[in-house]
Design a protein around this motif. Structure first.
Motif, PDB file in Angstrom:
ATOM      1  N   ILE A  90       0.323  -8.539  12.206  1.00 49.77           N
ATOM      2  CA  ILE A  90       0.479  -7.457  11.293  1.00 49.77           C
ATOM      3  C   ILE A  90       0.294  -6.143  11.907  1.00 49.77           C
ATOM      4  O   ILE A  90      -1.150  -5.914  11.861  1.00 49.77           O
ATOM      5  CB  ILE A  90      -0.163  -7.637   9.829  1.00 49.77           C
ATOM      6  N   GLU A  91       0.994  -5.360  12.350  1.00 49.13           N
ATOM      7  CA  GLU A  91       0.744  -4.044  12.901  1.00 49.13           C
ATOM      8  C   GLU A  91       0.830  -2.986  11.968  1.00 49.13           C
ATOM      9  O   GLU A  91       1.849  -2.911  11.124  1.00 49.13           O
ATOM     10  CB  GLU A  91       1.682  -3.621  13.970  1.00 49.13           C
TER      11      GLU A  91
ATOM     12  N   LYS B 140     -14.447 -18.281  10.009  1.00 46.98           N
ATOM     13  CA  LYS B 140     -15.724 -17.392   9.925  1.00 46.98           C
ATOM     14  C   LYS B 140     -15.674 -16.189  10.581  1.00 46.98           C
ATOM     15  O   LYS B 140     -16.795 -15.432  10.333  1.00 46.98           O
ATOM     16  CB  LYS B 140     -16.797 -18.478  10.286  1.00 46.98           C
ATOM     17  N   VAL B 141     -15.285 -15.807  11.523  1.00 47.88           N
ATOM     18  CA  VAL B 141     -15.101 -14.546  12.544  1.00 47.88           C
ATOM     19  C   VAL B 141     -13.915 -13.702  11.814  1.00 47.88           C
ATOM     20  O   VAL B 141     -13.265 -14.047  11.155  1.00 47.88           O
ATOM     21  CB  VAL B 141     -14.899 -15.131  13.935  1.00 47.88           C
ATOM     22  N   GLY B 142     -14.369 -12.380  12.137  1.00 49.94           N
ATOM     23  CA  GLY B 142     -13.580 -11.546  11.910  1.00 49.94           C
ATOM     24  C   GLY B 142     -13.711 -10.906  10.496  1.00 49.94           C
ATOM     25  O   GLY B 142     -13.054 -10.019   9.970  1.00 49.94           O
ATOM     26  N   HIS B 143     -14.786 -11.277   9.592  1.00 48.28           N
ATOM     27  CA  HIS B 143     -14.962 -10.702   8.175  1.00 48.28           C
ATOM     28  C   HIS B 143     -15.374  -9.325   8.175  1.00 48.28           C
ATOM     29  O   HIS B 143     -14.894  -8.466   7.723  1.00 48.28           O
ATOM     30  CB  HIS B 143     -16.035 -11.537   7.306  1.00 48.28           C
ATOM     31  N   ASP B 144     -16.188  -8.848   9.386  1.00 51.45           N
ATOM     32  CA  ASP B 144     -16.629  -7.585   9.505  1.00 51.45           C
ATOM     33  C   ASP B 144     -15.417  -6.603   9.609  1.00 51.45           C
ATOM     34  O   ASP B 144     -15.348  -5.753   8.968  1.00 51.45           O
ATOM     35  CB  ASP B 144     -17.766  -7.293  10.696  1.00 51.45           C
ATOM     36  N   ALA B 145     -14.683  -7.092  10.896  1.00 49.60           N
ATOM     37  CA  ALA B 145     -13.195  -6.140  11.269  1.00 49.60           C
ATOM     38  C   ALA B 145     -12.301  -6.075   9.882  1.00 49.60           C
ATOM     39  O   ALA B 145     -11.844  -5.107   9.605  1.00 49.60           O
ATOM     40  CB  ALA B 145     -12.641  -6.783  12.174  1.00 49.60           C
ATOM     41  N   PHE B 146     -12.128  -7.109   8.954  1.00 42.15           N
ATOM     42  CA  PHE B 146     -11.377  -7.180   7.802  1.00 42.15           C
ATOM     43  C   PHE B 146     -12.006  -6.404   6.742  1.00 42.15           C
ATOM     44  O   PHE B 146     -11.215  -5.655   6.188  1.00 42.15           O
ATOM     45  CB  PHE B 146     -11.404  -8.692   7.254  1.00 42.15           C
ATOM     46  N   ALA B 147     -13.218  -6.103   6.760  1.00 38.94           N
ATOM     47  CA  ALA B 147     -13.944  -5.395   5.663  1.00 38.94           C
ATOM     48  C   ALA B 147     -13.668  -3.902   6.054  1.00 38.94           C
ATOM     49  O   ALA B 147     -13.644  -2.927   5.084  1.00 38.94           O
ATOM     50  CB  ALA B 147     -15.425  -5.874   5.603  1.00 38.94           C
TER      51      ALA B 147
ATOM     52  N   TRP C 105       1.475 -18.159   6.357  1.00 39.48           N
ATOM     53  CA  TRP C 105       1.415 -17.517   7.679  1.00 39.48           C
ATOM     54  C   TRP C 105      -0.001 -17.314   8.172  1.00 39.48           C
ATOM     55  O   TRP C 105      -1.010 -16.791   7.485  1.00 39.48           O
ATOM     56  CB  TRP C 105       2.132 -16.203   7.751  1.00 39.48           C
ATOM     57  N   LYS C 106      -0.309 -17.627   9.608  1.00 41.27           N
ATOM     58  CA  LYS C 106      -1.365 -17.187  10.018  1.00 41.27           C
ATOM     59  C   LYS C 106      -1.187 -16.440  11.316  1.00 41.27           C
ATOM     60  O   LYS C 106      -0.414 -16.391  12.051  1.00 41.27           O
ATOM     61  CB  LYS C 106      -2.404 -18.499  10.206  1.00 41.27           C
ATOM     62  N   GLY C 107      -2.184 -15.348  11.507  1.00 43.33           N
ATOM     63  CA  GLY C 107      -2.134 -14.433  12.674  1.00 43.33           C
ATOM     64  C   GLY C 107      -3.290 -13.458  12.644  1.00 43.33           C
ATOM     65  O   GLY C 107      -4.402 -13.761  12.219  1.00 43.33           O
ATOM     66  N   PHE C 108      -3.039 -12.119  13.098  1.00 43.36           N
ATOM     67  CA  PHE C 108      -3.949 -11.182  13.233  1.00 43.36           C
ATOM     68  C   PHE C 108      -3.568  -9.737  12.338  1.00 43.36           C
ATOM     69  O   PHE C 108      -2.303  -9.716  12.475  1.00 43.36           O
ATOM     70  CB  PHE C 108      -4.136 -11.008  14.385  1.00 43.36           C
ATOM     71  N   LEU C 109      -4.657  -9.192  11.832  1.00 43.68           N
ATOM     72  CA  LEU C 109      -4.190  -7.885  11.338  1.00 43.68           C
ATOM     73  C   LEU C 109      -4.997  -6.776  12.204  1.00 43.68           C
ATOM     74  O   LEU C 109      -6.085  -6.871  12.647  1.00 43.68           O
ATOM     75  CB  LEU C 109      -4.934  -7.825   9.829  1.00 43.68           C
ATOM     76  N   ARG C 110      -4.154  -5.968  12.525  1.00 40.93           N
ATOM     77  CA  ARG C 110      -4.724  -4.772  13.675  1.00 40.93           C
ATOM     78  C   ARG C 110      -4.359  -3.588  13.059  1.00 40.93           C
ATOM     79  O   ARG C 110      -3.295  -2.994  12.575  1.00 40.93           O
ATOM     80  CB  ARG C 110      -3.703  -5.045  14.601  1.00 40.93           C
ATOM     81  N   LEU C 111      -5.411  -2.556  13.090  1.00 41.85           N
ATOM     82  CA  LEU C 111      -5.621  -1.127  13.003  1.00 41.85           C
ATOM     83  C   LEU C 111      -5.893  -0.639  14.259  1.00 41.85           C
ATOM     84  O   LEU C 111      -7.188  -0.761  14.613  1.00 41.85           O
ATOM     85  CB  LEU C 111      -6.276  -0.860  11.488  1.00 41.85           C
ATOM     86  N   SER C 112      -5.067  -0.126  14.875  1.00 42.82           N
ATOM     87  CA  SER C 112      -5.388   0.407  16.315  1.00 42.82           C
ATOM     88  C   SER C 112      -6.096  -0.633  17.145  1.00 42.82           C
ATOM     89  O   SER C 112      -5.564  -1.564  17.490  1.00 42.82           O
ATOM     90  CB  SER C 112      -6.279   1.776  16.318  1.00 42.82           C
ATOM     91  N   LEU C 113      -7.287  -0.636  17.464  1.00 39.86           N
ATOM     92  CA  LEU C 113      -8.045  -1.425  18.467  1.00 39.86           C
ATOM     93  C   LEU C 113      -8.928  -2.422  17.644  1.00 39.86           C
ATOM     94  O   LEU C 113      -9.681  -3.139  18.128  1.00 39.86           O
ATOM     95  CB  LEU C 113      -9.038  -0.657  19.422  1.00 39.86           C
ATOM     96  N   VAL C 114      -8.969  -2.268  16.350  1.00 35.57           N
ATOM     97  CA  VAL C 114      -9.792  -3.297  15.497  1.00 35.57           C
ATOM     98  C   VAL C 114      -8.654  -4.288  15.072  1.00 35.57           C
ATOM     99  O   VAL C 114      -7.561  -4.077  14.375  1.00 35.57           O
ATOM    100  CB  VAL C 114     -10.199  -2.509  13.874  1.00 35.57           C
ATOM    101  N   THR C 115      -9.037  -5.512  15.249  1.00 35.41           N
ATOM    102  CA  THR C 115      -8.243  -6.822  14.966  1.00 35.41           C
ATOM    103  C   THR C 115      -9.131  -7.755  14.246  1.00 35.41           C
ATOM    104  O   THR C 115     -10.208  -8.014  14.829  1.00 35.41           O
ATOM    105  CB  THR C 115      -7.689  -7.369  16.202  1.00 35.41           C
TER     106      THR C 115
END
Length: 329
Positions: free
Chosen positions: A93-94, A120-127, A7-17
């Motif tokens: 993923i909410e 390559k993008v999104g590593h900061d938000a993931f961390a 599966w591929k998509g987005f991980l979201r915590l409030s406004l951080v995605t």
């Protein structure tokens, strides 16, 4: 080759995605598997979809799903009807809430997945999301749509990534009362409990899954390698069974004695025995691809000699070798 993302998509915590990919954390593909074959021809067996009444083969386009109402009655449901009620995958993923890990009943756990940044993008938000969960010492509970169904997923930090475990819904977990109500209440004497606790202390160790051995898998591989080498397999003698009824206290004392400690000395102890710190060398987990191997090494040479006496059959194809085999040879 790296496994394909489920599966591929987005991980979201409030406004951080952040974009993420979901990979299966477990696999049984390395286990020995069998095909059904015709004993007379050696050809593989194929299955046809046939009508249960007429016995005639049914084309794929004529097969639909049906919900069984009673013995001979089904409610037909078409693919279009299922598509109409399917949940629209938001590819996100909410995260809804955070709960203590200790409060998640193990019966609700289904299977684990690895969650990693996608691209390559999104590593900061993931961390940020990962370290927030880690610092709170909790588990994030979210929702994910897989195969048109919504699943509950528990996310927790694992090294540099996240482990997501799918959870069951309450209606999928049976109540223990259905099974435990008939268990009798019995009184355990202190002496019995002390003896049992000493047995546990003698067997206490750290959790090291590298030490786990699949004895049946090893026996299957040994059987296949022997048959490929033409070795005749002797029938195994049936195990001996004992019909003697042993007193529970006597069984506890014998168990303790077999561990190298006299029952009297064990019962006299008050302080629990320290855990053994001795660790065996870790063994690399191996599966079917690495353990189905040609005969080599000291033990295997004896098998070769035995096979030569019995006119071994010629191997039909090259077999696979493992690091363990090359080291042994």
């Amino acid at each position: 080759m790296a496994p394909r993302a489920n599966w591929k998509g987005f991980l979201r915590l409030s406004l951080v995605t952040c974009p993420v990919a979901l990979y299966p954390a477990t696999s049984e593909s390395e286990k020995v598997s069998f095909n059904q074959i015709n004993r007379k021809t050696g050809h593989r067996i194929k299955y046809s979809k046939v009508d249960a009444e007429s016995g005639e083969e049914v084309a794929s386009e004529d097969i639909v799903k049906g919900y069984k109402v009673d013995t001979d009655t089904y409610i037909e449901v078409t693919k279009d009807e299922l598509d109409d009620i399917a949940l629209e995958s938001t590819h996100t993923i909410e995260i809804d809430e955070f709960v203590p890990r200790s409060e998640i009943d193990s019966r609700y756990l289904i299977r684990p997945y690895y969650l990693v940044p996608d691209g390559k993008v999104g590593h900061d938000a993931f961390a940020v999301i990962r370290e927030t969960i880690r610092s709170m010492n909790k588990v994030a509970i979210g929702r994910i749509v897989l195969t048109n169904r919504e699943h509950i997923v528990a996310l927790e930090p694992l090294d540099k990534g996240l482990m997501g475990t799918l959870l069951r819904y309450p209606y999928e977990v049976r109540s223990e009362r259905e099974y435990f109500d008939d268990i009798q209440d019995v009184k355990i004497t202190k002496e019995m409990l002390d003896l049992a606790q000493h047995i546990v202390e003698k067997k206490s160790a750290d959790f090291e899954p590298d030490k786990f051995e699949d004895h049946y898998e090893a026996a299957l591989i040994d059987l296949i390698n022997k048959k490929r080498s033409g070795v005749t397999i002797a029938a195994k003698a049936p195990p001996k069974t004992s019909g003697n009824v042993i007193n529970l206290m006597d069984a506890l004392k014998r168990s303790l004695a077999s561990s190298g400690e006299a029952p009297a000395a064990a019962a006299a102890k008050e302080a629990p025995a320290p855990k053994s710190k001795a660790k065996k060398a870790k063994k690399r987990a191996e599966g079917q691809r690495e353990m189905l191997l040609p005969i080599s090494g000291k033990k295997a040479k004896e098998t070769e000699k035995q096979a030569e006496k019995q006119e071994p059959k010629k191997a039909e194809r090259p077999v696979r070798t493992s690091a363990r085999t090359r080291k042994a040879s």
